[in-house]
Design a protein around this motif. Structure first.
Motif, short mmCIF file in Angstrom:
data_model
loop_
_atom_site.label_atom_id
_atom_site.label_comp_id
_atom_site.label_asym_id
_atom_site.label_seq_id
_atom_site.Cartn_x
_atom_site.Cartn_y
_atom_site.Cartn_z
N ALA A 257 0.85 -1.19 0.00
CA ALA A 257 0.00 0.00 0.00
C ALA A 257 0.89 1.24 0.00
O ALA A 257 1.75 1.38 0.87
CB ALA A 257 -0.91 0.01 1.23
N ARG A 258 0.68 2.10 -0.97
CA ARG A 258 1.42 3.37 -1.02
C ARG A 258 0.56 4.46 -0.41
O ARG A 258 -0.52 4.79 -0.92
CB ARG A 258 1.82 3.74 -2.45
N VAL A 259 1.02 5.03 0.71
CA VAL A 259 0.26 5.99 1.49
C VAL A 259 0.96 7.35 1.43
O VAL A 259 2.18 7.44 1.61
CB VAL A 259 0.15 5.54 2.97
N GLU A 260 0.21 8.41 1.20
CA GLU A 260 0.79 9.76 1.21
C GLU A 260 1.13 10.16 2.64
O GLU A 260 0.27 10.10 3.53
CB GLU A 260 -0.19 10.76 0.60
N THR A 261 2.39 10.58 2.86
CA THR A 261 2.84 10.99 4.20
C THR A 261 3.67 12.27 4.12
O THR A 261 4.85 12.29 4.48
CB THR A 261 3.66 9.88 4.87
N PRO A 262 3.09 13.37 3.67
CA PRO A 262 3.86 14.62 3.62
C PRO A 262 4.27 15.04 5.02
O PRO A 262 3.47 15.03 5.96
CB PRO A 262 2.85 15.60 3.00
N GLY A 263 5.55 15.39 5.15
CA GLY A 263 6.05 15.79 6.46
C GLY A 263 6.06 14.65 7.47
O GLY A 263 6.16 14.88 8.67
N GLY A 264 5.94 13.41 6.99
CA GLY A 264 5.96 12.27 7.89
C GLY A 264 4.64 11.94 8.54
O GLY A 264 4.57 11.05 9.39
N MET A 265 3.55 12.64 8.14
CA MET A 265 2.23 12.40 8.71
C MET A 265 1.30 11.84 7.64
O MET A 265 1.35 12.24 6.47
CB MET A 265 1.65 13.71 9.26
N VAL A 266 0.43 10.92 8.04
CA VAL A 266 -0.53 10.37 7.09
C VAL A 266 -1.47 11.46 6.61
O VAL A 266 -2.05 12.21 7.41
CB VAL A 266 -1.35 9.23 7.73
N ASN A 267 -1.61 11.57 5.30
CA ASN A 267 -2.53 12.54 4.71
C ASN A 267 -3.82 11.83 4.32
O ASN A 267 -3.79 10.81 3.62
CB ASN A 267 -1.91 13.18 3.47
N TYR A 268 -4.95 12.36 4.78
CA TYR A 268 -6.24 11.78 4.43
C TYR A 268 -7.02 12.65 3.44
O TYR A 268 -8.03 12.21 2.90
CB TYR A 268 -7.09 11.58 5.70
N GLN A 269 -6.56 13.86 3.20
CA GLN A 269 -7.27 14.77 2.31
C GLN A 269 -6.67 14.72 0.91
O GLN A 269 -5.46 14.67 0.75
CB GLN A 269 -7.19 16.21 2.84
N GLY A 270 -7.54 14.72 -0.09
CA GLY A 270 -7.05 14.70 -1.45
C GLY A 270 -8.17 14.71 -2.46
O GLY A 270 -9.34 14.86 -2.10
N ASN A 271 -7.82 14.53 -3.71
CA ASN A 271 -8.80 14.63 -4.79
C ASN A 271 -9.20 13.29 -5.39
O ASN A 271 -9.96 13.25 -6.36
CB ASN A 271 -8.23 15.52 -5.91
N ALA A 272 -8.71 12.18 -4.81
CA ALA A 272 -9.07 10.87 -5.33
C ALA A 272 -10.52 10.53 -4.97
O ALA A 272 -10.94 10.71 -3.83
CB ALA A 272 -8.13 9.81 -4.79
N GLN A 273 -11.26 10.05 -5.94
CA GLN A 273 -12.65 9.67 -5.72
C GLN A 273 -12.84 8.21 -6.10
O GLN A 273 -12.31 7.74 -7.11
CB GLN A 273 -13.59 10.55 -6.56
N ILE A 274 -13.59 7.48 -5.28
CA ILE A 274 -13.95 6.11 -5.62
C ILE A 274 -15.46 5.98 -5.53
O ILE A 274 -16.10 6.58 -4.66
CB ILE A 274 -13.26 5.08 -4.70
N ASP A 275 -16.03 5.24 -6.45
CA ASP A 275 -17.48 5.07 -6.48
C ASP A 275 -17.94 4.34 -5.23
O ASP A 275 -17.31 3.40 -4.77
CB ASP A 275 -17.89 4.28 -7.72
N GLY A 276 -19.05 4.81 -4.68
CA GLY A 276 -19.59 4.24 -3.46
C GLY A 276 -19.21 5.00 -2.22
O GLY A 276 -19.69 4.68 -1.13
N VAL A 277 -18.36 6.03 -2.35
CA VAL A 277 -17.94 6.85 -1.21
C VAL A 277 -18.12 8.32 -1.59
O VAL A 277 -17.60 8.75 -2.62
CB VAL A 277 -16.46 6.60 -0.84
N PRO A 278 -18.86 9.09 -0.80
CA PRO A 278 -19.04 10.50 -1.13
C PRO A 278 -17.74 11.29 -0.96
O PRO A 278 -16.88 10.93 -0.16
CB PRO A 278 -20.10 10.97 -0.14
#
Length: 372
Positions: free
Chosen positions: A145-166
């Motif tokens: 799993a490749r996880v975004e970690t800017p500054g060493g912290m997990v990032n949960y905000q972004g522009n990726a969209q998946i169907d079934g999730v608002p």
């Protein structure tokens, strides 16, 4: 097992169990460190049933969401393997029965394992992104799993969209390794691209998830039916379950009457520009989308000549990288694949399967375990 004790006003105690609540892909569940749960499997399962509030259709006295997609658990620990950073055990907690299952992987809940492992310090983070190598204990397969970690912290905000999730979130890329035959020992456990079970043509496949594919027309359906319509069709459910029980034996799964695999996927022509459309029984409710690894198995069946899926889409594939778009009730999955030998089951080989998911940390704290 580490638990804190909190007395209530009657002098009895509740045990506090550390955990996090994550949305992983189109599922939701509780994530635990293995050390915070009993090591004995039977004791662990009883704890999870009580924490989720099962058996009860509403799970009103627990943290479950009254649906198989929201009654899931991830148990994570640091791995001792050279090829993995963490070990991940997926547990499906049945909503209305005192029953749990570890017979399958869950690729949606898998999407939250990387962020959870980083949050809990099991894996050191990098400055931009962190690759978390995950060993899936349910089947012995691995994923990264490749996880975004800017500054060493997990990032949960972004522009990726998946169907079934608002909305949108940060992307998590899942690359699956050695998943062929993860539960059934072979990708095509019957040795055939197509079989007939109870007079119905089927394809039995396990490329990460045991799935039985059936053309929806075999049941007089279009494939565009809503999940609620399919769940209300008692005759259909009985037929699907009868085929599932027979398929379980042929797929080296034995008696599957109390198991959550194989999944049953009704396939039909694409409705929204994808390659194939699906309605998936998981196994007794109908998925509002489709499972991650279930979609990989469906996509794989599309590629091999002679399967019910390949006959439906009537398309030939060369040995190359490709993107297979699998439609489901709330959108579609795009599975990136690289295969060889797509015209001969004896030579068919999947070199790579990968896809995009998102995850979000919803809560971290303690789940309260009531005393019996």
């Amino acid at each position: 097992m580490k638990m804190q004790v909190n007395p209530n006003k009657n002098g009895k105690v509740q045990h506090a169990v550390p955990c996090c609540l994550f949305r992983g892909g189109t599922s939701k569940g509780l994530y635990f460190l293995a050390e915070d749960l009993p090591q004995n499997a039977d004791e662990r399962d009883q704890v999870l049933l009580r924490l989720m509030g099962s058996p009860d259709p509403r799970q009103i006295d627990g943290l479950g969401g009254a649906h198989p997609l929201t009654s899931k658990v991830a148990i994570v620990s640091k791995s001792e393997r050279d090829d993995a950073d963490v070990d991940y055990l997926f547990v499906q907690v049945v909503v209305d029965k005192a029953q749990v299952s570890t017979a399958q992987n869950c690729g949606n809940i898998l999407a939250g394992v990387g962020p959870f492992a980083i949050e809990k310090g099991l894996v050191p983070s990098s400055v931009s992104h962190t690759d978390v190598r995950i060993h899936m204990l349910n089947t012995g397969a691995n994923a990264t799993a490749r996880v975004e970690t800017p500054g060493g912290m997990v990032n949960y905000q972004g522009n990726a969209q998946i169907d079934g999730v608002p909305g949108s979130a940060a992307p998590i890329f899942l690359d699956f390794l050695n998943i062929a035959g993860s539960s059934c020992k072979k990708m095509f456990p019957t040795g055939n691209a197509q079989d007939v079970i109870l007079d119905v043509p089927v394809t039995c496949i396990d490329n990460g998830m045991p799935v039985v594919l059936i053309n929806a027309q075999s049941f007089g359906l279009t494939g565009a039916e809503l999940p609620s319509e399919l769940e209300a069709n008692e005759a259909l459910k009985a037929n699907v379950e009868a085929i599932r029980l027979e398929a379980g034996k042929l797929m080296n799964l034995g008696d599957v009457s109390n198991k959550t695999v194989p999944k049953m996927s009704l396939i039909s022509p694409a409705l929204q520009g994808g390659l194939i459309n699906t309605r998936t029984f998981i196994p007794h409710r109908v998925h509002d989308a489709i499972g991650v690894l279930g979609s990989v198995s469906v996509a794989t069946a599309c590629v091999l000549s002679g399967t019910v899926a390949n006959e439906l889409i009537q398309k030939s594939f060369d040995d190359s990288a490709m993107a297979i778009e699998v439609e489901h009730p709330t959108g579609q999955f795009t599975v990136e694949m690289e295969v060889s030998g797509s015209h001969d089951i004896s030579q068919f080989y999947v070199k790579r399967a990968a896809l995009l998911r998102t995850a979000r940390l919803l809560m971290r704290g303690e789940a309260m375990l009531s005393c019996e």
